[in-house]
Design an enzyme around this catalytic site. Structure first.
Site, PDB file in Angstrom:
ATOM      1  N   GLY A  82     -21.012  13.856 -58.809  1.00 33.43           N
ATOM      2  CA  GLY A  82     -21.288  13.460 -57.502  1.00 33.43           C
ATOM      3  C   GLY A  82     -22.637  12.964 -57.358  1.00 33.43           C
TER       4      GLY A  82
ATOM      5  N   GLY B 120     -29.780  11.382 -38.282  1.00 37.19           N
ATOM      6  CA  GLY B 120     -30.793  12.329 -37.609  1.00 37.19           C
ATOM      7  C   GLY B 120     -32.128  12.671 -38.189  1.00 37.19           C
TER       8      GLY B 120
ATOM      9  CG  PHE C 149     -32.252  17.096 -34.361  1.00 34.96           C
ATOM     10  CD1 PHE C 149     -32.716  15.900 -33.938  1.00 34.96           C
ATOM     11  CD2 PHE C 149     -31.375  17.343 -35.476  1.00 34.96           C
ATOM     12  CE1 PHE C 149     -32.049  14.872 -34.679  1.00 34.96           C
ATOM     13  CE2 PHE C 149     -30.400  16.392 -35.501  1.00 34.96           C
ATOM     14  CZ  PHE C 149     -30.870  14.770 -35.483  1.00 34.96           C
TER      15      PHE C 149
ATOM     16  CD  GLN D 157     -22.161  20.600 -37.108  1.00 30.21           C
ATOM     17  OE1 GLN D 157     -22.776  19.687 -37.648  1.00 30.21           O
ATOM     18  NE2 GLN D 157     -22.563  21.872 -36.574  1.00 30.21           N
TER      19      GLN D 157
ATOM     20  CG  HIS E 128     -21.891  15.007 -34.750  1.00 38.34           C
ATOM     21  ND1 HIS E 128     -22.539  14.246 -33.372  1.00 38.34           N
ATOM     22  CD2 HIS E 128     -23.295  15.073 -35.197  1.00 38.34           C
ATOM     23  CE1 HIS E 128     -23.773  14.007 -33.558  1.00 38.34           C
ATOM     24  NE2 HIS E 128     -24.243  14.635 -34.506  1.00 38.34           N
TER      25      HIS E 128
ATOM     26  CG  LEU F 201     -23.317  10.572 -36.890  1.00 40.73           C
ATOM     27  CD1 LEU F 201     -22.835  11.695 -35.946  1.00 40.73           C
ATOM     28  CD2 LEU F 201     -24.031  10.889 -38.074  1.00 40.73           C
TER      29      LEU F 201
ATOM     30  CD  GLU G   2     -27.977  17.583 -32.601  1.00 36.88           C
ATOM     31  OE1 GLU G   2     -28.949  18.213 -33.259  1.00 36.88           O
ATOM     32  OE2 GLU G   2     -26.750  17.751 -32.660  1.00 36.88           O
TER      33      GLU G   2
ATOM     34  NE  ARG H 107     -25.443  18.181 -34.948  1.00 34.83           N
ATOM     35  CZ  ARG H 107     -25.657  17.414 -36.218  1.00 34.83           C
ATOM     36  NH1 ARG H 107     -24.857  17.685 -37.125  1.00 34.83           N
ATOM     37  NH2 ARG H 107     -26.593  16.739 -36.422  1.00 34.83           N
TER      38      ARG H 107
ATOM     39  CG  HIS I 203     -20.791  15.623 -38.378  1.00 31.09           C
ATOM     40  ND1 HIS I 203     -21.046  14.136 -38.833  1.00 31.09           N
ATOM     41  CD2 HIS I 203     -22.063  16.114 -38.562  1.00 31.09           C
ATOM     42  CE1 HIS I 203     -22.402  13.998 -39.051  1.00 31.09           C
ATOM     43  NE2 HIS I 203     -23.001  15.247 -38.765  1.00 31.09           N
TER      44      HIS I 203
ATOM     45  NE  ARG J 247     -24.702  20.223 -41.107  1.00 29.78           N
ATOM     46  CZ  ARG J 247     -25.225  19.006 -40.513  1.00 29.78           C
ATOM     47  NH1 ARG J 247     -26.553  19.206 -40.132  1.00 29.78           N
ATOM     48  NH2 ARG J 247     -24.513  17.986 -40.145  1.00 29.78           N
TER      49      ARG J 247
END
Lengths: 617, 302
Positions: A10, A47, A113, A233, A235, A245, A248, A281, A346, A381
């Site tokens: 990756g 974000g 945030f 999560q 979002h 997306l 935030e 969130r 998300h 998160r």
């Protein structure tokens, strides 16, 4: 057979950071990735990066916010590692030239945030991930690290001792998408998985089509437990039609959420009387859906996010990317009208169980980034904590794999420390189809592990290559059967319907039945495209098997956890239960018959213990 | 977006929520009364909205006609390049990428194209759509004339269907030392190098490149000169040359790189790259600025 000291699977933020760190330790590193590095989904992060950089802020406050946000399921030593290291690693990015937004005095800008007690989110417009990814790829080019791009890793080469904790990972097997060649990659010192999130388990997601949870599924089938998979999560602000997306950062800069009545519902209905739109969130996502369910949604589906009052200058300066996204994907001008938003899958808080050094219970196998779970995010998160996770833990995994001593880890991995076995009542048999059978069906979903014995490292890799070659050949040899797209779509739809923000037992059981049916159908999956050149039909067929394993793990965890914590809300259990559930949900593949177990959460930090409190924003 | 007709008295289906989660704290009586009033007003409005929605609910039955380039050197029957016709049911907001995915998943699973993020940031899906280089995910079908022709990027070697070989593009990108260099790093690992907001603004657009290669494919000069750095690589050089954190010595070094024979001076300001860039980067302008800087540095009295 390719050979390197460290193989990183990756090439997003965590993979690139791990490769750079391992190379700086003197290791010969190679990245193997199904996408060219600049195509990684880290580039879509918008974000920012949380780092306690300024007077009045401290890593301790960042840690406190993170623990509270995690609903006390984060492990304190890991959380503290993140918050202590983030300032240094964030400035390291700046030293590598990253184009952060700047204050008048030339310093890196920070903004408020969700769930933060201090405006500590550093950012680069609303395209922080893009800037971070490209900056790190530039460093990779500078260092000349080997990249095998458009090579798809299909399996890990792991010895087959009885207990996963006794096994060793010697490398990976990858398929060259360009030529159709399967090849072994031997790693002398370690393999680091940095394969990102599992968004493709859902059909409404902010994630890329490539986010299929490959690394998590491969590690799982090799014997590494998955941790806390039920915590997904959603979002609060994704575009309704596509899942794209909306950062935030919009709310961080002062954007407001309204329902169909034009009410500022976060305050009006008391969802978050102090922080309103900047609650955590999970809180905001539940509030939005509660509004829709109460009949106060727009078109019975979404709410409005309004940033018009911020003024064109500020929006263009700090959120320009959002204007483009709203325009291109929803046909809405964010300067003139509010944007439609609804919760979208998300991020996965859970993943491959690791300690704070990125190590799994299998010797020589590491994981970092969204695919890993140490756990730094617990049950939820905070926005702005994913990018620092990539750079802090990517670096640690890279250093550790290359041989640097990072000290004794405080998190235990595998069934080695304190743990208890669990039980969950399922309507159908989970796990591999024919797990106890002979596995003569090469397309079977990984129920039978390759017999590698405790052979020499090179032989373990070779035998794994051979097994993968047979599996791919079997998929290609079939002339008829079921197509992966059908199977994948069925799972995605069931997960979105049944394992979403609000969960109830009947729905979770239905999802397990649907996943079982998909597994059965997967036995007959076939690849129609006969080509060896760029056979995306084959790649997506293999990915779909990973999607199945992850969907099942998420659902099993959600069914087992009989409480409400963080992102996991149950209709039958609407209270957090600290007496019973201050523990991590663990799931081991166990040769195809999943085993559920639990290990305690670590609330003891370096200097303080984080006492679970009532969580309000 | 589907227009759902709201029905009263039904539970939400998709979330499996039996009841709405009420806020934890009880609200004061005045607020409760106010909410009660609002709920009644809302019921009236919903009734009206339902009537309007029913009138509007006309589903779009039409299909879009796509002509997609097909070629596979490995498969008999696809070795001769050809166009296949796909008729894809149209939904509002559908992009070219959506249509390709539909065609692949419904009609022909061997239809091959790169794509990943769906939101114009990963740079995977630049195609030649109705004669210009565009990102499939960012191009609305409704903006295009039928039949919509989708072809691989011109001036690149086709590997299969819409997939082209990107190696040459990557090589050019990586040939301009595309990484930050500075001699002025603060000693303190917790202290950033300062950069004025104005200077950040100056390089901002250049940092937005997503390496999609639309510009390179559209450039006549690149088509005729395989060694030409191309707009994206020169833009990458601009991104660093104009960054005040690199300092003057390095800026000169940057200018030397782009002044080479196949560098900025090959550009003939046709603006093709600027016209097709999906991130609106003023590529031609950046190239001209570098030409000016190069001249200035060569003529020290300017």
């Amino acid at each position: 057979m390719h050979e390197h000291d460290v193989i990183v699977v990756g090439a997003g933020g965590a993979g690139l950071r791990a490769a750079i760190a391992a190379q700086e330790e003197g290791a010969d590193v190679a990245i193997v990735s199904k996408l060219h590095p600049v195509r990684s989904h880290t580039g879509a992060a918008e974000g920012g990066i949380n780092a306690a950089l300024r007077d009045g802020d401290s890593w301790e406050d960042h840690a406190y916010d993170t623990m509270k946000g995690s609903d006390y399921l984060g492990d304190a030593p890991v959380v503290e590692t993140l918050c202590k290291q983030s300032p240094k690693e964030t400035i390291q990015l700046e030293h590598w030239g990253m184009a952060f937004s700047r204050d008048e005095d030339g310093r890196v800008s920070q903004r408020p945030f969700g769930g933060l007690s201090f405006p500590r989110t550093t950012y680069a417009g609303a395209e922080t991930g893009h800037q971070l990814l490209h900056t790190m790829y530039e460093q990779l080019v500078k260092r000349g690290v080997t990249v095998y791009d458009e090579w798809y890793v299909t399996d890990l080469a792991v010895t087959d001792e009885e207990r996963p904790e006794d096994r060793t990972c010697h490398g990976v097997v990858a398929y060259d998408i360009k030529s159709g060649e399967l090849s072994g990659f031997r790693a002398n010192d370690g393999v680091i998985l940095a394969t990102g999130g599992p968004g493709q388990v859902y059909d409404h997601t902010t994630n890329a089509v490539s986010n299929t949870g490959d690394g998590v599924a491969m590690a799982y089938r090799a014997g590494v437990p998955m941790e806390d998979m039920e915590f997904i999560q959603f979002h609060p602000t994704s575009l309704p039609s596509t899942g794209v997306l909306i950062s935030e950062g919009v709310r961080g800069e002062g954007g407001i959420l309204y329902n169909a009545e034009g009410e500022r519902f976060m305050f009006e209905y008391g969802y978050a009387s102090n922080d309103g739109e900047l609650a955590s969130r999970d809180v905001v996502a539940r509030a939005e859906l509660s509004e829709v369910n109460a009949g106060r949604g727009i078109e019975d589906e979404y709410v409005h996010l309004d940033m018009r009052h911020l003024g064109e200058d500020r929006i263009t300066d700090r959120l320009e990317n959002i204007l483009h996204l709203a325009e291109d994907f929803e046909g809405v001008d964010g300067l003139e009208e509010p944007m439609p938003v609804k919760p979208g899958q998300h991020y996965a808080m859970g993943g491959i169980e690791t300690d704070e050094n990125g190590e799994t219970c299998i010797t020589g196998l590491y994981a970092a980034g969204e695919c890993a779970c140490a756990s730094v995010h617990g049950a939820n998160r905070l926005g702005g904590n994913a990018l620092p996770e990539l750079i802090v833990f990517g670096k640690r995994a890279g250093q550790h794999a290359a041989g640097r001593d990072l000290g004794e880890a405080q998190v235990t991995t595998g069934q080695q420390g304190e743990y208890e076995l669990g039980e969950v009542d399922t309507p159908v048999e989970p796990g591999a189809v024919g797990a106890t059978g002979t596995g003569d069906d090469a397309a079977a979903d990984g129920g039978v592990r390759t017999e590698t014995g405790n052979a020499a490292a090179g032989d373990v890799v070779e035998r794994t290559v051979e097994a993968e070659r047979e599996r791919v050949q079997a998929l290609m040899d079939r002339d008829e059967g079921v197509q992966h797209a059908e199977i994948r779509a069925a799972v995605q739809q069931s997960m979105t319907a049944n394992v979403n923000v609000f969960r109830e037992e009947a729905g979770l059981k239905q999802a397990l039945r649907d996943i079982r049916e998909a597994r059965e159908r997967y036995q007959d999956v076939f690849v129609k495209d006969p080509s060896r050149t760029f056979n995306t039909d084959l790649i997506q067929t293999i990915e779909t098997r990973n999607v199945l394993d992850l969907a099942e793990a998420i659902t099993l965890g959600a069914l087992a956890r009989e409480e409400f914590r963080g992102a996991h809300w149950r209709a039958e259990f609407q209270e957090r239960n600290d007496d019973e559930w201050l523990k991590h949900t663990m799931l081991s593949w166990n040769d195809g018959t999943p085993e559920l177990w639990y290990k305690p959460v670590l609330l003891e930090g370096e200097e303080k213990k984080y006492e679970p409190k009532i969580r309000s924003y | 977006m589907s227009t759902q007709i709201p029905e009263p008295e039904t539970e939400a289906e998709s979330e499996g929520a039996e009841s709405e989660t009420a806020p934890a704290e009880t609200l004061p009586p005045a607020q409760q009364a106010r909410l009660q009033r609002k709920a009644e007003e809302r019921a009236d409005r919903e009734e009206r909205a339902r009537e309007e929605a029913e009138e509007e609910a006309s589903s779009d039955e039409n299909t879009y006609h796509l002509k997609v380039f097909r070629y596979d050197p490995e498969v008999k029957g696809k070795q001769e390049p050809r166009f296949d016709d796909f008729y894809v049911p149209f939904e509002k907001g559908m992009t070219v990428l959506d249509a390709l995915i539909h065609a692949r998943d419904t009609f022909d699973s061997s239809l091959t194209f790169r794509h990943s993020c769906r939101q114009a940031i990963c740079g995977s899906d630049a195609f030649f759509i109705n004669g210009s280089q565009r990102l499939g995910c960012k191009t609305q079908l409704s903006d295009l004339d039928e039949p919509v022709r989708v072809e691989p990027l011109p001036h690149a070697e086709v590997r299969k269907d819409l997939v082209v070989d990107m190696e040459h593009f990557f090589d050019q990108m990586e040939s301009v030392e595309p990484f930050f260099q500075t001699n002025d790093l603060p000693d303190d690992e917790l202290e950033e190098q300062r950069q004025s907001p104005e200077n950040r603004e100056k390089v901002k657009m250049s940092t937005r490149c997503i390496w999609c290669a639309a510009c390179m494919s559209s450039c006549n000069i690149a088509a005729g000169d395989n060694e030409f750095l191309g707009p994206a690589a020169i833009n990458k050089a601009y991104r660093f040359a104009m960054d005040e954190r690199e300092g003057e010595d390095l800026k000169q070094h940057r200018l030397n790189i782009i002044e080479q024979e196949h560098g900025v001076w090959r550009c003939q300001t046709q603006f093709s790259c600027t016209n097709v860039c999906p991130k609106d980067i003023p590529l031609t302008k950046h190239i001209q600025e570098l030409k000016r800087e190069a001249v200035k540095s060569n003529l020290k009295f300017w």
